[in-house]
Design an enzyme around this catalytic site. Structure first.
Site, mmCIF file in Angstrom:
data_model
loop_
_atom_site.group_PDB
_atom_site.id
_atom_site.type_symbol
_atom_site.label_atom_id
_atom_site.label_comp_id
_atom_site.label_asym_id
_atom_site.label_seq_id
_atom_site.Cartn_x
_atom_site.Cartn_y
_atom_site.Cartn_z
ATOM 1 N N MET A 337 0.829 -1.204 0.000
ATOM 2 C CA MET A 337 0.000 0.000 0.000
ATOM 3 C C MET A 337 0.868 1.260 0.000
ATOM 4 O O MET A 337 0.680 2.161 -0.815
ATOM 5 C CB MET A 337 -0.938 -0.013 1.211
ATOM 6 C CG MET A 337 -2.003 1.059 1.173
ATOM 7 S SD MET A 337 -3.139 0.925 -0.213
ATOM 8 C CE MET A 337 -4.277 -0.302 0.384
ATOM 9 N N ASP A 356 10.710 3.124 5.914
ATOM 10 C CA ASP A 356 10.358 1.835 6.520
ATOM 11 C C ASP A 356 11.366 1.535 7.622
ATOM 12 O O ASP A 356 12.270 2.339 7.876
ATOM 13 C CB ASP A 356 10.312 0.727 5.458
ATOM 14 C CG ASP A 356 9.257 -0.332 5.806
ATOM 15 O OD1 ASP A 356 9.301 -0.863 6.938
ATOM 16 O OD2 ASP A 356 8.389 -0.625 4.962
ATOM 17 N N VAL A 413 1.467 2.030 7.702
ATOM 18 C CA VAL A 413 2.160 0.920 8.370
ATOM 19 C C VAL A 413 1.158 -0.182 8.706
ATOM 20 O O VAL A 413 -0.040 -0.076 8.423
ATOM 21 C CB VAL A 413 2.897 1.404 9.637
ATOM 22 C CG1 VAL A 413 3.922 2.467 9.283
ATOM 23 C CG2 VAL A 413 1.928 1.933 10.687
ATOM 24 N N GLU A 415 -1.520 -2.662 10.216
ATOM 25 C CA GLU A 415 -2.802 -2.295 10.836
ATOM 26 C C GLU A 415 -2.827 -2.724 12.311
ATOM 27 O O GLU A 415 -3.514 -3.674 12.707
ATOM 28 C CB GLU A 415 -3.941 -2.948 10.035
ATOM 29 C CG GLU A 415 -5.285 -2.280 10.215
ATOM 30 C CD GLU A 415 -5.422 -0.927 9.519
ATOM 31 O OE1 GLU A 415 -6.551 -0.437 9.463
ATOM 32 O OE2 GLU A 415 -4.428 -0.348 9.054
ATOM 33 N N LYS A 420 1.081 2.011 14.834
ATOM 34 C CA LYS A 420 0.661 3.315 14.320
ATOM 35 C C LYS A 420 0.979 4.435 15.318
ATOM 36 O O LYS A 420 1.359 5.540 14.930
ATOM 37 C CB LYS A 420 -0.828 3.294 13.972
ATOM 38 C CG LYS A 420 -1.146 2.455 12.726
ATOM 39 C CD LYS A 420 -2.612 2.486 12.368
ATOM 40 C CE LYS A 420 -2.938 1.612 11.170
ATOM 41 N NZ LYS A 420 -2.372 2.063 9.894
ATOM 42 N N SER A 442 -7.724 1.222 7.442
ATOM 43 C CA SER A 442 -8.995 0.798 6.851
ATOM 44 C C SER A 442 -9.945 0.264 7.915
ATOM 45 O O SER A 442 -11.107 0.002 7.629
ATOM 46 C CB SER A 442 -8.748 -0.280 5.788
ATOM 47 O OG SER A 442 -8.075 -1.376 6.360
ATOM 48 N N HIS A 463 -7.893 7.131 3.114
ATOM 49 C CA HIS A 463 -8.007 5.689 2.880
ATOM 50 C C HIS A 463 -7.950 5.372 1.390
ATOM 51 O O HIS A 463 -8.879 5.666 0.650
ATOM 52 C CB HIS A 463 -9.320 5.174 3.500
ATOM 53 C CG HIS A 463 -9.540 3.714 3.311
ATOM 54 N ND1 HIS A 463 -10.788 3.152 3.147
ATOM 55 C CD2 HIS A 463 -8.657 2.684 3.236
ATOM 56 C CE1 HIS A 463 -10.656 1.845 2.994
ATOM 57 N NE2 HIS A 463 -9.385 1.538 3.037
#
Length: 739
Positions: A337, A356, A413, A415, A420, A442, A463
């Site tokens: 993503m 990252d 990052v 979920e 987060k 999401s 999103h």
């Protein structure tokens, strides 16, 4: 005579250059005024003995986008207002209006002087029909030049001669392909089809067009000459017999009869090629008048033309907030993503810092962009220098300090709330105070994530949908404390990367996922009832959905569906998920190891290419199967659409989405809700609230509480309201800010 939208200059050779350059507009379009002026120019060229011919071109970077929205809206509004008084008179007026452009272009074509269209950029719809009516057509040799008759995509068809001139210039098979798909043509493709005569260097475009007139271009269209023969042969010929029966069958296979305009195109071409040209234009005009009266045309024009353009222009952007010019954007997380978001950002020419946990992971994310743009180069859709430029804009890193100076950071990052939280805190430590922080979550509520932020007014949800490079919709989610600047910046970013933003208030699943989960859930119920899996998938496609619900579950992953269900039970209790559906998903994942496309087996089996996926035979062993003839196929279609539409209505009732344009456009762009309906709310409006509630009640009696109509719909049914009346996005003096 002076003109507002055109300039007319005649050179020493007597060749008039007509330059179309509408003031105050970024693109030329056909308005009533522009058509009146062009009509006067045609008269001037035809009547002035000193003028030998005319070249029409654009004074802008693009040629023209075709008809102005207001022309179509005015035609439909006038017809709707007059229909109740005198239906026959209203239809005649609609027919006459539909023929205005046809008549103008035919007048130009038969005026006795040669006309050449010099196409310097995008040339769409009515503008390309104007070009086809010219006796010569020259296009600039540039990637910016794109020609198309895309009207079928908004529920209508080329009604100013397009269905008659195209199949008289190229063979019928290519003509039907172009007209029924809205295919975009490059200059090279258009020339190979015989739709344009020459391709010229951009700097020599007008000169090349003038040379055609100097060299004796005939002021007569091929079909007006005696002995004209259709390219590829007549309708009643061996070639025609091989083309038309399969063409009709293919259209049925592709559209399931849901798109009247596509069927009308075939009728126009077939009938029109059997008669003289002027009679053919009248046939086209009649079918166009008929199509303009359909529910599908009204709904698709509103959602896929008017509303889509309004949202793309920032209809929901707060007033008074200066536009953000992005100098640097940060992406946290270089997984599939995050890497996708980095690609579309760099493609828009914006420098990106892709972060990252280590440099190797970040570089792997950049390699995703390399792969995507290399594929574009291979297909001829991008140049090697485009690839170099795009990749130079992406900086992989593992150091949060590199985010300093970013105008916006998008967190993508894993979920997990803890991951987060850490990413938010580390990023905000180096960001300037005015920077906006956006989460691509999401599933986790934005207001909950905003608690990790030292500046919640600058915290927002953005999103994206997967794959990011292909999906055109972005949901912007407002937290309880999100400020206007954050919303404006998020909308500016989505517009900069050429995607469509919809604004959604904070809730579990936001808007799109709530609707998609209903769609999938209804399919699980059908499986449990014993409905054969092929009937479920085929019913979805026949209803207008691009992908069946079982195939869609495979794409998003069955084990993800399992995780979402389990999390929902943890958060909301056992009754929040149907235990039979939970058992089905557990059986698929835990007993059979079927996770979806990602491990090659889900509701479908995915053999090695070039073999195609096929439904897993084991599905029919899970539940006793109903005999296909005992299943109401039309009711299956209805259930799949109604369950989504009811969820969209609930979302409006709860104030999660506040603008029906966003609900409709969002449902089409995100998961392809039957585009011919105009979207989930337009589907209800098209049926009528009262009739829709009746359908929902019948389904509720047979299939359960998920078909219970919300109070909002019951109230609308009682008052005879539509969503666009109840939630009028154009209400004067009203600002529709979510949250």
């Amino acid at each position: 005579m002076s003109y507002t939208n055109f300039a007319l200059d005649t050179d020493a050779d007597g060749i008039a250059l007509v330059t179309w350059d509408m003031p105050g507009r970024s693109m030329n379009v056909f308005t009533e005024e522009a058509m009146r002026e062009l009509n006067a120019i045609v008269d001037k060229v035809a009547g002035d003995a000193a003028i030998k011919g005319a070249v029409i071109t654009s004074g802008k970077d693009t040629f023209s986008g075709g008809a102005d929205i207001s022309l179509l809206q005015k035609m439909l509004t006038t017809f709707a207002a007059e229909k109740g008084k005198d239906a026959e008179k209203a239809t005649k007026a609609l027919f006459d209006n539909a023929g205005m452009m046809t008549g103008l272009f035919r007048k130009l074509e038969t005026c006795g002087k040669p006309w050449v269209s010099a196409i310097n950029g995008t040339c769409m719809g009515g503008a390309f029909e104007l070009s086809l009516a010219c006796h010569g057509r020259v296009a600039a040799d540039s990637d910016k030049v794109k020609m198309a008759l895309p009207e079928v995509k908004i529920g209508i068809f080329p009604g100013a001669g397009g269905t008659q001139r195209v199949p008289r210039l190229t063979d019928q098979q290519q003509a039907l392909q172009m007209l029924t798909s809205g295919q975009t043509l490059s200059p090279q493709k258009a020339k190979s089809m015989g739709l344009i005569h020459e391709i010229a260097e951009p700097t020599r475009l007008v000169e090349t067009a003038k040379a055609m007139i100097r060299n004796g271009l005939k002021p007569v269209a091929p079909w007006d000459e005696k002995g004209f023969k259709l390219p590829g042969g007549q309708i009643y010929s061996p070639a025609g017999f091989n083309l038309w029966p399969p063409a009709i069958a293919i259209l049925r296979r592709e559209t399931y009869g849901n798109y009247p305009a596509a069927a009308a195109i075939l009728k126009c071409v077939y009938e029109g090629l059997l008669v003289p040209f002027d009679t053919a234009l009248r046939i086209e005009q009649r079918y166009f008048t008929e199509i303009m009266q359909t529910r599908e045309a009204a709904a698709m024009i509103r959602s896929l033309f008017v509303s889509l353009q309004e949202l793309n222009k920032g209809a929901r952007r707060p007033a008074g907030v200066p536009e953000t010019k992005f100098k640097k954007i940060g992406i946290l997380g270089a997984g599939f993503m995050g890497a996708g978001i980095a690609y579309v950002t760099a493609k828009a020419g914006i420098p990106v810092v892709l972060l990252d946990r280590d440099l190797e992971s970040a570089a792997k994310g950049k390699a995703h962009s390399d792969s995507l743009v290399s594929d574009q180069v291979k297909k001829g859709r991008a140049k090697p220098e485009d690839k170099d430029k795009l990749l130079s804009l992406i900086t992989p890193t593992a150091d949060y300090a590199d985010l300093a100076g970013c105008d916006l950071v998008v967190e993508a990052v894993f979920e997990d709330s803890g991951v987060k939280k850490s990413a938010t805190e580390q990023a905000e430590a180096v960001l300037k105070p005015s920077a906006i922080f956006a989460s691509n979550t999401s599933t986790i509520p934005i207001s909950s994530l905003a608690k990790n932020s030292a500046r919640p007014k600058n915290f927002i949800g953005i999103h994206f949908f997967s794959p990011v490079d292909k999906m055109m919709l972005v949901e912007i989610i407002l937290g309880k404390k999100t400020g206007d600047k954050a919303l404006a910046t998020a909308i500016d970013f989505v517009r900069a990367i050429k995607k469509t933003p919809i604004v959604v208030n904070d809730t579990r699943g936001f808007y799109v996922n709530r609707c998609v989960l209903r769609y999938m859930s209804e399919a699980y119920k059908m499986l449990i009832e014993g409905v054969p899996a092929p009937m479920i998938e085929n019913a979805a496609k026949a209803a207008g959905m691009p992908v069946g619900p079982l195939a869609l579950t495979d794409e998003t992953a069955i084990d993800l569906a399992q995780k979402i269900m389990k999390q929902t039970i943890r958060d909301l209790g056992d009754k929040a998920v149907d235990p039979k559906q939970m058992a089905l998903i557990n059986t698929m994942v835990d007993d059979h190891g079927r996770f979806g496309r990602k491990n090659g087996k889900g509701f479908y089996d995915y053999p090695a290419k070039p073999a195609k996926k096929k439904l897993w035979p084991g599905l029919k062993e899970l539940y006793p199967q109903l005999a296909p003839e005992k299943v109401d196929y039309e009711e299956l279609q209805q259930r799949l659409l109604v369950t989504i539409a009811l969820e969209a209505a609930r979302v409006m009732e709860e104030g999660i989405v506040t603008d029906p344009r966003e609900a409709d456009v969002g449902s089409i762009l995100a998961f392809g809700f039957a585009p011919y309906t105009g979207g989930a709310l337009s589907y209800i409006d098209g049926i009528g609230a009262k009739a829709f509630v009746k359908i929902a009640r019948n389904l509720q009696k047979k299939y359960g509480a998920e078909f219970k109509a919300p109070k909002l719909l019951l109230d609308m049914a009682e008052k005879g309201e539509s969503f666009y009346q109840r939630f009028d996005p154009y209400a004067k003096g009203e600002t529709r800010k979510a949250a």
